[in-house]
Structure formats: C-alpha cells, structure tokens
Design an enzyme around this catalytic site. Structure first.
Site, PDB file in Angstrom:
ATOM      1  CB  SER A  20     -54.485  22.120  16.755  1.00  0.00           C
ATOM      2  OG  SER A  20     -53.937  21.331  17.771  1.00  0.00           O
ATOM      3  CG  ASP A  71     -53.357  26.068  23.615  1.00  0.00           C
ATOM      4  OD1 ASP A  71     -53.157  24.897  23.978  1.00  0.00           O
ATOM      5  OD2 ASP A  71     -53.490  26.406  22.428  1.00  0.00           O
ATOM      6  CG  HIS A 102     -55.985  23.940  21.710  1.00  0.00           C
ATOM      7  ND1 HIS A 102     -54.774  24.229  21.121  1.00  0.00           N
ATOM      8  CD2 HIS A 102     -56.517  22.928  20.973  1.00  0.00           C
ATOM      9  CE1 HIS A 102     -54.581  23.438  20.090  1.00  0.00           C
ATOM     10  NE2 HIS A 102     -55.630  22.639  19.969  1.00  0.00           N
TER      11      HIS A 102
END
Length: 317
Positions: free
Chosen positions: A164, A261, A291
């Site tokens: 991320s 995601d 995610h």
C-alpha cells in the site's frame, strides 16, 4: 473470479460489527484511535505468525535529528551469516500502520532465511505530513549503508519492498535510484510492491467499483490523503503519486495486486507504466482477495502461496 469464501465470511462479520455499532469506519475515527484499532486487527488476521525468527530492535537517525524505531528480522537458522536484505515499509495510508501491525508480514518474509528484513517505522501523518515519510525512508537506507557490516547485511543486495503506502515509498526510492542515484546511499537490487498507491491525484473506476464493503474504502483513502498531503499541489508530486513521473527504466519489479481493491486500477496502470519504460515486471493478481491480503495469513490459506511465489521470484534475482 468471486471473492474468496474465507475472506467473504470475514467481511460479513466485519459488516455485522458495523451494523451493530461495535465498529466504525476508519475514516470516522481520530488518527490515534484508528492506529490502535488497525494494530489490533493483526491479532485477528494472522494470530500465529512464525516464531522461529530472531528480531533485533534498532533506532535509525533521521535528517532532522530525530530517531525512528526499526526492527531487523532474520531466521534463527541464519544467525551469524551475512544476508541480503529486504527493506520493508509497512502500509497504512501514511496515517496508520506500525511495526506491530506488520510484524507477521516481516516474520513471514524472513522465515526462509534467504533474506533478512529491515522494517523502519517511518513517521506518520498528520503529525508528520508529506514528505516526512519519504525522507525517513531515504534516511533508513543511509543507516543501512552505514551499519550493514555490523548488522551482517549485504548492502549490495538490497530489495525495496512494501504494501500500500509502504509500496509507494519503495517505488519512490527505486525511481530515485534510477533518476538521481546521488540521493540514495545505496542502489537497490529490486523492488517488491504489494497493492501500491500510485496516484493520489485522481479517482479511478476501481475506487467506485470497490469503494465500500471490501475492507479498504475509498472514503478512507481520501481521509488518508487529507492527513498526509493537505495541499492539492502535493498530490501532484511524484513522491506522492509516482505514476505522474517520467517513465524511466528501474530495477526489476514484482507487483502484486488484489482483485477487489479500490487501488487495483492504479496499481495495474503503474505496472504497465514500469513495463513501458523498460523495467522487467512480474505482475501477480490475486483475483479473489482484497487490499491488505498480505496480513491475512491466519484467515486465508491462499496467502501462503503468495509468500511462496514471492520467495521463488526473489531467489531468481
């Protein structure tokens, strides 16, 4: 592909908690409480991470005179050996996330004994907004370059990695290595990017398609970005939105995305952007996952395969 059944059941429980008032969306919380709750999820997502890993607690100096915490992981079997190293930056939108929230990830990466893992705890927004996280990441490489021999690490074999927002830090450093190598204390061997934040300047279709109900929500992304880069001009900076940079060939990249995601579209665009520039890219899409799947080893057995594929790729470097 439909959502993985184990993950689907977990998301149903999470939604039930929200409906009954037992939990709230992250973007409705003050940052301090959001951090506490995010760290606590590790005990749910991966309650039994590998234990046969040695962990050394470190402090790394930064350019403004502060020190940040870090952890150095290596398998117990590799004690006394000089190892190549993965520098791992945790995710959390630059606002949440910590060494604790990603302890299981770092343990799993170090377990094989092929690489040590250095995890710096870069400072978080809103207390430390853009570009502090990037500068802390750069300074972490300075510390690694200086202390590699003492820490029994091979500074010639350094992989930049993260998930991320942490993946964004990794790829920003990789881009610096290609375009302005004098800004980095060492040159990376490769970059490993799990569901990276590639462009915070615009909303893409996947932000709408998976905007709610799939763990990370689009409203939470905007909450992150408001805390990290409150000035709209900062969102156009390539250190926050690397997809906006000039396309140049970089070190080999392993890019892993989640099918469900909000960041999927920009992650895919970034992988293609790297390829267009001449970077050797290995793209892996976990079509049935969301995610943050890297932290889900305790609820989705498929995650073991994710780590195994990455280890195979790392062994080919």
């Amino acid at each position: 592909m439909s959502l993985h059944p184990d993950l689907s059941a977990f998301l149903e429980l999470a939604e039930l908690g929200r409906l009954t008032g037992k939990s709230q969306p992250m973007h409705t919380l003050p940052p301090a409480l959001a951090r506490t709750e995010f760290d606590a999820t590790s005990q749910i997502l991966d309650p039994n991470p590998p234990g046969n890993v040695q962990v050394c607690v470190l402090q790394l100096p930064t350019r403004d005179g502060a020190e940040i915490d870090a952890r150095l992981y290596r398998s117990a079997a590799s004690a006394g050996k000089q190892l190549p190293v993965i520098v791992y930056f945790h995710g959390g939108g630059y606002v949440v996330g910590s060494l604790d929230s990603h302890d299981s990830v770092c343990r799993r990466l170090a377990l094989s004994g092929d690489f040590a893992v250095l995890a710096p705890a870069y400072r978080l927004a809103p207390e430390f907004p853009f570009p502090t996280a990037v500068e802390d990441a750069q300074d972490s490489l300075e510390a690694l370059a200086e202390h590699a021999q003492v820490w029994q690490l091979d500074r010639q074999r350094v992989v930049l990695a993260g998930d991320s927002a942490g993946a964004t830090l990794a790829t920003v450093l990789a881009a610096m290595a290609a375009t302005a190598p004098a800004q980095l204390a060492l040159q990376p061997l490769a970059q490993v990017l799990f569901y990276p934040v590639a462009d915070i300047s615009q909303v893409r279709a996947s932000h709408t398609r998976f905007g709610e109900g799939y763990l990370l929500e689009s409203a939470t992304l905007e909450w992150f970005y408001q805390h990290y880069a409150s000035d709209p001009a900062q969102r156009l900076d390539v250190r926050a939105s690397p997809l906006l940079g000039a396309a140049v060939a970089q070190v080999p990249a392993y890019v892993a995305l989640a099918g469900y995601d909000p960041l999927y579209d920009e992650g895919l665009a970034y992988a293609h952007w790297l390829e267009t520039a001449g970077t050797r890219v290995t793209l892996s899409v976990e079509t049935g996952l969301t995610h943050d799947f890297l932290r889900m080893g305790g609820i989705v057995a498929q995650v073991d395969e994710v780590y195994a594929r990455l280890q195979t790729w790392l062994a080919s470097l």
